[in-house]
Design a protein around this motif. Structure first.
Motif, PDB file in Angstrom:
ATOM      1  N   ILE A 209       0.661  -1.261  -0.097  1.00 15.68           N
ATOM      2  CA  ILE A 209       0.377   0.513  -0.180  1.00 15.68           C
ATOM      3  C   ILE A 209       0.158   1.523   0.145  1.00 15.68           C
ATOM      4  CG2 ILE A 209      -1.557   1.083   1.298  1.00 15.68           C
ATOM      5  CD1 ILE A 209      -3.030  -0.894   2.221  1.00 15.68           C
ATOM      6  N   ASN A 210       2.007   1.337   0.864  1.00 10.68           N
ATOM      7  CA  ASN A 210       2.532   2.402   1.322  1.00 10.68           C
ATOM      8  C   ASN A 210       3.676   2.072  -0.793  1.00 10.68           C
ATOM      9  OD1 ASN A 210       5.409   4.156   2.195  1.00 10.68           O
ATOM     10  ND2 ASN A 210       3.790   3.750   3.723  1.00 10.68           N
ATOM     11  N   CYS A 211       3.768   1.657  -0.478  1.00 11.03           N
ATOM     12  CA  CYS A 211       4.686   1.788  -2.304  1.00 11.03           C
ATOM     13  C   CYS A 211       3.786   2.705  -3.389  1.00 11.03           C
ATOM     14  CB  CYS A 211       4.883   0.692  -2.641  1.00 11.03           C
ATOM     15  SG  CYS A 211       6.800   0.064  -1.343  1.00 11.03           S
ATOM     16  N   GLY A 212       2.822   1.839  -2.925  1.00  9.65           N
ATOM     17  CA  GLY A 212       1.032   2.443  -4.328  1.00  9.65           C
ATOM     18  C   GLY A 212       2.040   0.904  -5.537  1.00  9.65           C
ATOM     19  N   GLU A 225      -8.990  -4.190  -3.762  1.00 10.99           N
ATOM     20  CA  GLU A 225      -8.622  -3.277  -3.912  1.00 10.99           C
ATOM     21  C   GLU A 225      -9.196  -3.524  -5.695  1.00 10.99           C
ATOM     22  OE1 GLU A 225      -9.334   0.216  -3.688  1.00 10.99           O
ATOM     23  OE2 GLU A 225      -8.808   0.486  -5.259  1.00 10.99           O
ATOM     24  N   SER A 230     -14.758  -0.443  -6.598  1.00 12.45           N
ATOM     25  CA  SER A 230     -14.101   1.338  -5.528  1.00 12.45           C
ATOM     26  C   SER A 230     -14.492   2.591  -6.318  1.00 12.45           C
ATOM     27  CB  SER A 230     -12.829   1.087  -5.497  1.00 12.45           C
ATOM     28  OG  SER A 230     -12.174   1.441  -6.297  1.00 12.45           O
ATOM     29  N   MET A 311      -4.862   6.263 -15.528  1.00 17.24           N
ATOM     30  CA  MET A 311      -5.610   6.983 -14.327  1.00 17.24           C
ATOM     31  C   MET A 311      -5.353   8.221 -15.511  1.00 17.24           C
ATOM     32  SD  MET A 311      -4.996   8.523 -11.253  1.00 17.24           S
ATOM     33  CE  MET A 311      -6.375   8.210  -9.423  1.00 17.24           C
ATOM     34  N   ARG A 327      -1.664   7.548 -15.440  1.00 20.00           N
ATOM     35  CA  ARG A 327      -0.497   6.905 -14.798  1.00 20.00           C
ATOM     36  C   ARG A 327      -0.624   6.593 -15.210  1.00 20.00           C
ATOM     37  NH1 ARG A 327      -1.645   3.024 -10.162  1.00 20.00           N
ATOM     38  NH2 ARG A 327      -1.010   3.520  -8.328  1.00 20.00           N
ATOM     39  N   ILE A 332       4.931   2.680 -11.562  1.00 23.07           N
ATOM     40  CA  ILE A 332       4.817   2.316  -9.675  1.00 23.07           C
ATOM     41  C   ILE A 332       5.271   0.940  -9.768  1.00 23.07           C
ATOM     42  CG2 ILE A 332       2.270   2.412  -9.495  1.00 23.07           C
ATOM     43  CD1 ILE A 332       5.144   5.298  -7.919  1.00 23.07           C
ATOM     44  N   ARG A 339      12.262  -3.174  -3.027  1.00 27.06           N
ATOM     45  CA  ARG A 339      11.945  -3.211  -2.274  1.00 27.06           C
ATOM     46  C   ARG A 339      11.559  -5.126  -1.975  1.00 27.06           C
ATOM     47  NH1 ARG A 339      12.122   1.165  -0.375  1.00 27.06           N
ATOM     48  NH2 ARG A 339      11.144   2.827  -2.367  1.00 27.06           N
TER      49      ARG A 339
ATOM     50  N   LYS B   2      -2.524  11.349   5.939  1.00 28.81           N
ATOM     51  CA  LYS B   2      -2.466   9.815   5.971  1.00 28.81           C
ATOM     52  C   LYS B   2      -2.723   9.805   8.473  1.00 28.81           C
ATOM     53  CE  LYS B   2       0.377   5.973   6.008  1.00 28.81           C
ATOM     54  NZ  LYS B   2       1.928   5.849   5.738  1.00 28.81           N
ATOM     55  N   ASP B   7      -4.242   5.948   3.306  1.00 29.05           N
ATOM     56  CA  ASP B   7      -2.873   5.933   3.276  1.00 29.05           C
ATOM     57  C   ASP B   7      -1.953   5.160   1.518  1.00 29.05           C
ATOM     58  OD1 ASP B   7      -4.389   3.826   2.483  1.00 29.05           O
ATOM     59  OD2 ASP B   7      -4.186   2.751   3.983  1.00 29.05           O
ATOM     60  N   TYR B   8      -2.686   5.423   0.750  1.00 32.60           N
ATOM     61  CA  TYR B   8      -2.153   5.086  -0.704  1.00 32.60           C
ATOM     62  C   TYR B   8      -1.813   5.557  -1.151  1.00 32.60           C
ATOM     63  CZ  TYR B   8      -2.243   2.147  -4.772  1.00 32.60           C
ATOM     64  OH  TYR B   8      -2.452   1.666  -5.504  1.00 32.60           O
ATOM     65  N   LEU B   9      -1.087   6.563  -1.969  1.00 26.03           N
ATOM     66  CA  LEU B   9      -0.453   7.425  -2.709  1.00 26.03           C
ATOM     67  C   LEU B   9      -0.614   7.950  -4.501  1.00 26.03           C
ATOM     68  CD1 LEU B   9      -0.052  10.738  -3.130  1.00 26.03           C
ATOM     69  CD2 LEU B   9       2.418  10.231  -3.426  1.00 26.03           C
ATOM     70  N   LYS B  10      -1.439   7.796  -5.035  1.00 29.18           N
ATOM     71  CA  LYS B  10      -2.098   7.712  -6.041  1.00 29.18           C
ATOM     72  C   LYS B  10      -1.194   7.797  -7.538  1.00 29.18           C
ATOM     73  CE  LYS B  10      -6.528   4.978  -6.308  1.00 29.18           C
ATOM     74  NZ  LYS B  10      -7.799   4.948  -7.254  1.00 29.18           N
ATOM     75  N   LYS B  11      -0.711   9.547  -7.289  1.00 26.60           N
ATOM     76  CA  LYS B  11      -0.325   9.823  -8.325  1.00 26.60           C
ATOM     77  C   LYS B  11       0.054  11.295  -7.875  1.00 26.60           C
ATOM     78  CE  LYS B  11       0.512  10.490 -12.585  1.00 26.60           C
ATOM     79  NZ  LYS B  11       1.393  10.939 -12.718  1.00 26.60           N
ATOM     80  N   ILE B  26      -2.793  12.822  -5.497  1.00 23.67           N
ATOM     81  CA  ILE B  26      -3.945  12.138  -5.593  1.00 23.67           C
ATOM     82  C   ILE B  26      -3.866  11.154  -4.627  1.00 23.67           C
ATOM     83  CG2 ILE B  26      -5.762  10.727  -6.668  1.00 23.67           C
ATOM     84  CD1 ILE B  26      -4.143  12.206  -9.213  1.00 23.67           C
ATOM     85  N   TYR B  28      -5.247   8.013  -1.665  1.00 22.67           N
ATOM     86  CA  TYR B  28      -6.365   7.323  -1.687  1.00 22.67           C
ATOM     87  C   TYR B  28      -6.595   6.583  -0.808  1.00 22.67           C
ATOM     88  CZ  TYR B  28      -9.679   3.666  -3.080  1.00 22.67           C
ATOM     89  OH  TYR B  28     -10.945   2.759  -3.322  1.00 22.67           O
ATOM     90  N   THR B  30      -7.726   3.265   0.964  1.00 20.87           N
ATOM     91  CA  THR B  30      -8.559   2.102   1.189  1.00 20.87           C
ATOM     92  C   THR B  30      -8.882   0.958   1.948  1.00 20.87           C
ATOM     93  OG1 THR B  30      -6.063   0.322   2.029  1.00 20.87           O
ATOM     94  CG2 THR B  30      -5.424   0.886  -0.027  1.00 20.87           C
ATOM     95  N   ARG B  33     -11.869   3.479   0.513  1.00 16.58           N
ATOM     96  CA  ARG B  33     -12.156   4.203  -0.483  1.00 16.58           C
ATOM     97  C   ARG B  33     -13.065   5.152  -0.862  1.00 16.58           C
ATOM     98  NH1 ARG B  33     -15.572  -2.037  -1.811  1.00 16.58           N
ATOM     99  NH2 ARG B  33     -13.706  -2.465  -2.132  1.00 16.58           N
ATOM    100  N   GLU B  35     -10.876   8.219  -2.067  1.00 17.61           N
ATOM    101  CA  GLU B  35      -9.911   9.295  -3.496  1.00 17.61           C
ATOM    102  C   GLU B  35      -9.926  11.079  -2.893  1.00 17.61           C
ATOM    103  OE1 GLU B  35      -9.102   7.589  -7.007  1.00 17.61           O
ATOM    104  OE2 GLU B  35      -9.562   9.855  -7.663  1.00 17.61           O
ATOM    105  N   ILE B  55       6.428   9.908   4.108  1.00 23.75           N
ATOM    106  CA  ILE B  55       5.336   9.195   4.419  1.00 23.75           C
ATOM    107  C   ILE B  55       4.414   8.190   2.982  1.00 23.75           C
ATOM    108  CG2 ILE B  55       2.893  10.208   4.760  1.00 23.75           C
ATOM    109  CD1 ILE B  55       4.289  13.087   5.283  1.00 23.75           C
ATOM    110  N   TYR B  56       5.043   8.377   2.043  1.00 22.70           N
ATOM    111  CA  TYR B  56       4.412   7.672   0.906  1.00 22.70           C
ATOM    112  C   TYR B  56       5.484   7.019   0.173  1.00 22.70           C
ATOM    113  CZ  TYR B  56      -0.405   9.834   2.007  1.00 22.70           C
ATOM    114  OH  TYR B  56      -1.179   9.840   2.325  1.00 22.70           O
ATOM    115  N   LYS B  57       6.140   6.334   1.113  1.00 23.22           N
ATOM    116  CA  LYS B  57       7.556   5.720  -0.632  1.00 23.22           C
ATOM    117  C   LYS B  57       6.708   5.871  -2.377  1.00 23.22           C
ATOM    118  CE  LYS B  57       8.805   2.449   3.037  1.00 23.22           C
ATOM    119  NZ  LYS B  57       8.219   1.381   3.193  1.00 23.22           N
ATOM    120  N   ALA B  58       5.667   5.872  -2.943  1.00 27.20           N
ATOM    121  CA  ALA B  58       5.696   5.838  -3.341  1.00 27.20           C
ATOM    122  C   ALA B  58       5.618   7.010  -4.677  1.00 27.20           C
ATOM    123  CB  ALA B  58       4.158   5.475  -3.623  1.00 27.20           C
TER     124      ALA B  58
END
Lengths: 365, 110
Positions: A209-212, A225, A230, A311, A327, A332, A339, B2, B7-11, B26, B28, B30, B33, B35, B55-58
């Motif tokens: 989740i954290n890595c997206g 998900e 959703s 996206m 996106r 990603i 990891r 967060k 908890d989820y970074l989309k973009k 953006i 999200y 999880t 649900r 956004e 915070i977000y590794k993404a």
């Protein structure tokens, strides 16, 4: 013993495109992976700012040459949202059917090449391509092109559905279902396949989740998900389907999630055929010059592509988009590979990379 | 964000509006649900923004891409090699001031 750096790629059969990995190894143990991307960067986002809205779908399709139709549909939906054009009901069902066929075709190609990567040589590859060719033939008859369809138009499609559409789809799903269900026995009774996927490339739920990461990689980590659930689009809230999930979040689970998704796609196609209105047209507008109303807001559209969540974030302008941001799910997902590879063996690297299902053209954009 | 469950970074992306730059996150949730789109305005002359990597590794590759394409300095990160551009990385391609038609200098002199 000091560690050593090994260069893999950019041209390498197992990287599925032009990807370079710099791998730090200690003996046979991987201590770190650094992906180098950008060899296929061609500035699609900038290029689309200079084109009319309906000139861009063919650029978008070349992002992901394995599932072009999904990107096509995603982009055209974003333009539809910006201009306020409604999609015809029959065309919505037809799009759902085509999208699910595209998902099956993409997963089949992935399964075939993945098995090749990990040493289950060519049996699966040939079988998967045999089935995929049939799907592509159907999509070709629907759109007129085998690889890059460019079939979506605002409000519908480019061509009317053929007269025997329903029988052909019905026949094809029946055949696919029986063929694909025979794969499982072959794969899971194969010790090579099981050894090289079980317990390899684990990405825990919180970290995923954290890595997206998104799509099958996220679902394999046990997260329920799916954009179709959703943020439902078309009639995905009316059809019944399950979201397959994994437990161990290893390569095997990622295979399992994709494998079961193919059956869910077949289920969705069958329900769509039943619910689809008998009459009506699927044709969309065949015009190039469209524009949103004055002072439009930015548009954000998400779709569940075969690789994960795609996206389009678009700031519309009169005849051309002012800015488009895409996106890419594979982008990603690949970033998360750093990891997954800690202390795995060098040979397992390709099991992990293969299980992510990357398409480099989409990553580099 | 967060702490509120996102908890989820989309973009992460940016838009050049001429008189301002806007960085768009953006995020999200999880579990529930939902956004959310968050925009941050920056000065176009010397844009700087603090990293959200902790915070977000993404955000890792998105931030690198953004700094390459828009010339936005990401504070709190060490300088990374260019992510997407295999050319010399001059200029900021996705800014509106980036001209078309002017060929860039090729590295090999060819």
């Amino acid at each position: 013993m000091p560690t050593m750096k090994i260069n893999v790629g950019p041209i390498h059969p197992s990287t599925h495109g032009v990807l370079r990995l710099v791998v730090e190894v200690d003996g046979d143990t991987v201590k770190g992976v650094e992906p180098h991307i950008g060899f296929l960067h061609r500035g699609v986002e900038k290029l689309m700012e200079t084109r009319l809205y309906m000139q861009s779908p063919s650029y978008v399709e070349k992002l992901d040459y394995i599932a072009p139709l999904s990107w096509d549909e995603l982009y055209v939906s974003a333009v539809e949202r910006a201009t306020g054009i409604e999609t015809k009901e029959r065309a919505q069902y037809a799009r759902m059917i085509m999208l699910e066929f595209q998902r099956i075709a993409s997963h089949l190609l992935w399964l075939g090449t993945f098995c090749n990567d990990i040493g289950q040589l060519f049996t699966m590859f040939m079988w998967c391509f045999r089935e995929r060719a049939k799907v592509l033939k159907l999509l070709e008859d629907l759109s007129g092109s085998r690889m890059f369809y460019v079939n979506m138009r605002l409000g519908g499609m480019n061509q009317e559905l053929p007269g025997d559409f329903e029988e052909r789809v019905q026949g094809l799903v029946d055949e696919l279902e029986s063929r694909i269900s025979s794969y499982k026995e072959v794969l899971e009774s194969d010790p090579v396949f099981m050894e090289r996927t079980k317990g390899v490339g684990i990405l825990k739920k919180e970290e995923a989740i954290n890595c997206g990461v998104s799509g099958p990689v996220l679902r394999a980590a046990g997260v329920e998900e799916d954009v179709r659930r959703s943020k439902p689009y078309y009639f995905y809230d009316k059809v019944k389907f399950r979201i397959p999930q994994g437990r161990e979040s290893d390569s095997y689970d990622r295979y399992r999630v994709r494998y079961e998704e193919m059956f869910e796609s077949i289920r969705i196609i069958r329900q769509c055929l039943e619910m689809m209105p008998e009459t009506g047209t699927v044709l969309g507008m065949r015009i190039k010059l469209v524009g949103p109303p004055a002072k439009p807001d930015p548009v954000l559209v998400s779709r569940e592509l075969p690789r994960g969540e795609g996206m389009v974030y678009m700031v519309p302008d009169k005849q051309k988009p002012y800015r488009i941001s895409l996106r890419s799910p594979a982008f990603i997902n690949l970033a998360a590979i750093t990891r997954m590879c800690d202390d795995c063996r060098f040979a397992d690297l390709f099991s992990i990379l293969g299980s992510l299902d990357v398409v480099l053209a989409e990553i580099d954009r | 964000m967060k702490n509120q469950g996102y908890d989820y970074l989309k973009k992460v992306t940016a838009v050049d509006y001429g008189d301002r730059l806007e960085v768009v996150y953006i995020v999200y949730d999880t579990a529930r649900r939902r956004e959310e789109v968050v925009g941050v305005r920056l000065e176009p002359e010397s844009p700087e923004i603090v990293t959200v990597m902790n915070i977000y590794k993404a955000a890792d590759w998105y931030e690198r891409e953004m700094s390459e394409m828009f010339g936005i300095r990401i504070l709190g990160r060490k300088a990374d090699r260019l992510l997407l551009e295999k050319w010399n990385g001059k200029g900021t391609p996705l800014r509106k001031s980036f001209g078309w038609g002017k060929p860039y200098e090729r590295r090999g002199g060819g």
